[in-house]
Design a protein around this motif. Structure first.
Motif, PDB file in Angstrom:
ATOM      1  N   GLY A  24     -11.906   4.530   6.202  1.00 18.76           N
ATOM      2  CA  GLY A  24     -12.226   4.883   4.828  1.00 18.76           C
ATOM      3  C   GLY A  24     -11.185   4.310   3.883  1.00 18.76           C
ATOM      4  N   LEU A  25     -11.628   3.708   2.786  1.00 24.41           N
ATOM      5  CA  LEU A  25     -10.724   3.055   1.856  1.00 24.41           C
ATOM      6  C   LEU A  25     -10.997   3.476   0.421  1.00 24.41           C
ATOM      7  CD1 LEU A  25     -10.822  -0.643   3.138  1.00 24.41           C
ATOM      8  CD2 LEU A  25      -8.851   0.871   3.241  1.00 24.41           C
ATOM      9  N   ASN A  26      -9.942   3.568  -0.363  1.00 18.84           N
ATOM     10  CA  ASN A  26     -10.080   3.622  -1.799  1.00 18.84           C
ATOM     11  C   ASN A  26     -10.755   2.320  -2.236  1.00 18.84           C
ATOM     12  OD1 ASN A  26      -8.938   2.562  -4.457  1.00 18.84           O
ATOM     13  ND2 ASN A  26      -8.387   4.716  -4.584  1.00 18.84           N
ATOM     14  N   PRO A  27     -11.788   2.361  -3.084  1.00 21.61           N
ATOM     15  CA  PRO A  27     -12.513   1.129  -3.431  1.00 21.61           C
ATOM     16  C   PRO A  27     -11.613   0.022  -3.966  1.00 21.61           C
ATOM     17  CG  PRO A  27     -13.731   3.029  -4.191  1.00 21.61           C
ATOM     18  CD  PRO A  27     -12.412   3.547  -3.699  1.00 21.61           C
ATOM     19  N   THR A  28     -10.651   0.359  -4.807  1.00 19.92           N
ATOM     20  CA  THR A  28      -9.762  -0.655  -5.345  1.00 19.92           C
ATOM     21  C   THR A  28      -8.846  -1.205  -4.266  1.00 19.92           C
ATOM     22  OG1 THR A  28      -9.769   0.544  -7.445  1.00 19.92           O
ATOM     23  CG2 THR A  28      -8.114  -1.152  -7.172  1.00 19.92           C
ATOM     24  N   LEU A  29      -8.313  -0.331  -3.438  1.00 16.23           N
ATOM     25  CA  LEU A  29      -7.399  -0.754  -2.383  1.00 16.23           C
ATOM     26  C   LEU A  29      -8.095  -1.694  -1.410  1.00 16.23           C
ATOM     27  CD1 LEU A  29      -4.485  -0.259  -1.412  1.00 16.23           C
ATOM     28  CD2 LEU A  29      -5.378   1.556   0.045  1.00 16.23           C
ATOM     29  N   SER A  30      -9.390  -1.493  -1.222  1.00 14.61           N
ATOM     30  CA  SER A  30     -10.116  -2.325  -0.271  1.00 14.61           C
ATOM     31  C   SER A  30     -10.081  -3.793  -0.671  1.00 14.61           C
ATOM     32  CB  SER A  30     -11.570  -1.862  -0.174  1.00 14.61           C
ATOM     33  OG  SER A  30     -12.278  -2.134  -1.377  1.00 14.61           O
ATOM     34  N   MET A  31     -10.028  -4.072  -1.968  1.00 11.17           N
ATOM     35  CA  MET A  31     -10.011  -5.453  -2.429  1.00 11.17           C
ATOM     36  C   MET A  31      -8.742  -6.163  -1.977  1.00 11.17           C
ATOM     37  SD  MET A  31     -11.484  -4.776  -6.267  1.00 11.17           S
ATOM     38  CE  MET A  31     -11.555  -6.512  -6.687  1.00 11.17           C
ATOM     39  N   SER A  32      -7.653  -5.404  -1.831  1.00  9.25           N
ATOM     40  CA  SER A  32      -6.384  -5.997  -1.424  1.00  9.25           C
ATOM     41  C   SER A  32      -6.212  -6.048   0.092  1.00  9.25           C
ATOM     42  CB  SER A  32      -5.227  -5.188  -2.023  1.00  9.25           C
ATOM     43  OG  SER A  32      -5.295  -5.142  -3.423  1.00  9.25           O
ATOM     44  N   LEU A  33      -6.719  -5.050   0.794  1.00  8.09           N
ATOM     45  CA  LEU A  33      -6.376  -4.885   2.200  1.00  8.09           C
ATOM     46  C   LEU A  33      -7.473  -5.248   3.194  1.00  8.09           C
ATOM     47  CD1 LEU A  33      -4.405  -1.510   2.181  1.00  8.09           C
ATOM     48  CD2 LEU A  33      -3.533  -3.820   1.966  1.00  8.09           C
ATOM     49  N   LEU A  34      -8.739  -5.173   2.781  1.00  7.42           N
ATOM     50  CA  LEU A  34      -9.820  -5.245   3.765  1.00  7.42           C
ATOM     51  C   LEU A  34      -9.857  -6.578   4.498  1.00  7.42           C
ATOM     52  CD1 LEU A  34     -12.136  -3.875   5.136  1.00  7.42           C
ATOM     53  CD2 LEU A  34     -13.623  -4.557   3.252  1.00  7.42           C
TER      54      LEU A  34
END
Length: 256
Positions: free
Chosen positions: A103-113
């Motif tokens: 599960g990811l914070n939507p914004t964080l996903s842009m950096s980490l996914l």
């Protein structure tokens, strides 16, 4: 209100769960008020649909039923709310190949996914990704919908969930290109909290460590700003900064 009618796979799951918790097919049938053959039929149907016929339950010492490896994963997932237990979800739970539900914070996903996906692919780890805010992510961990969640801020404490801070972020000031702050300090690389006196300001919607911290900063320095909006995600932030010609204080996401 009339009792709701469960979908077929949830009726099968009810028999499976009752057999696990009661320890035998006979005890499960008595608990559910049905014939023994009905419980056996439901469990076989579940095994065929979810596990290609592989056993979810096995006979243990004293002929008491015990869970197979597939069955253990499936039973752990029965704590999930019923409306989220579709057949595809149950099949994922009963698989034998390693799977990480993230599960990811939507914004964080842009950096980490991207990096996470590459690491998972390199190790043949199936990745199932979902998004949500802090409280929603915590609920998903508690109900075993997610194995691991990552968020900007420390997740709220809850019994049975371990949290760890992976990175202590620094903070930056972000200003719209036509804001008074950007025009007043076009070449400065650092600002003091007092430089935000009287500025139009966009704050964070949730009372979290960086949203609440902004109010604490201003109070500590005797600074007053004009709050023109609030957002929950970086995905919404920049449009408000441009429209209101405002500034904000936010975590510095560059280290991620």
């Amino acid at each position: 209100m009339p009792p709701r009618k469960l979908q077929r796979h949830l009726v099968w799951l009810e028999s499976f769960t009752a057999a696990v918790e009661a320890g035998s097919i006979d005890a499960a049938a008595e608990h559910l008020g049905v014939a023994r053959s009905v419980v056996s039929e439901h469990i076989r149907a579940l095994e065929e649909v979810l596990a290609d016929g592989a056993a979810l339950l096995e006979r243990g010492p004293g002929r008491r039923l015990q869970l197979s490896a597939r069955g253990e994963r499936l039973y752990a997932g029965t704590q999930t709310p019923l409306h989220q237990l579709d057949v595809k979800r149950l099949m994922d739970l009963a698989r034998v190949e390693p799977t990480l539900r993230l599960g990811l914070n939507p914004t964080l996903s842009m950096s980490l996914l991207g990096g996470i996906a590459q690491d998972a692919a390199a190790t043949d780890l199936k990745l199932v990704v979902g998004f949500g805010g802090s409280h929603e992510l915590m609920r998903q961990v508690q109900t075993r919908q997610q194995d691991l969640v990552l968020d900007f801020t420390p997740l709220p404490p809850h019994e049975g969930v371990d949290t760890e801070s992976l990175l202590r972020m620094s903070f930056v000031v972000i200003a719209g290109p036509d804001s008074a702050l950007a025009k007043a300090h076009p070449s400065r690389r650092s600002l003091d909290v007092k430089d935000l006196q009287g500025q139009r300001f966009v704050d964070w919607l949730r009372d979290d460590p960086y949203g609440g911290a902004n109010s604490a900063r201003f109070a500590a320095h005797g600074v007053s700003v004009t709050e023109v909006g609030r957002v929950e995600s970086f995905l919404h932030l920049y449009e408000l900064l441009r429209a209101y010609k405002a500034c904000t204080i936010a975590p510095d996401v560059r280290p991620t």
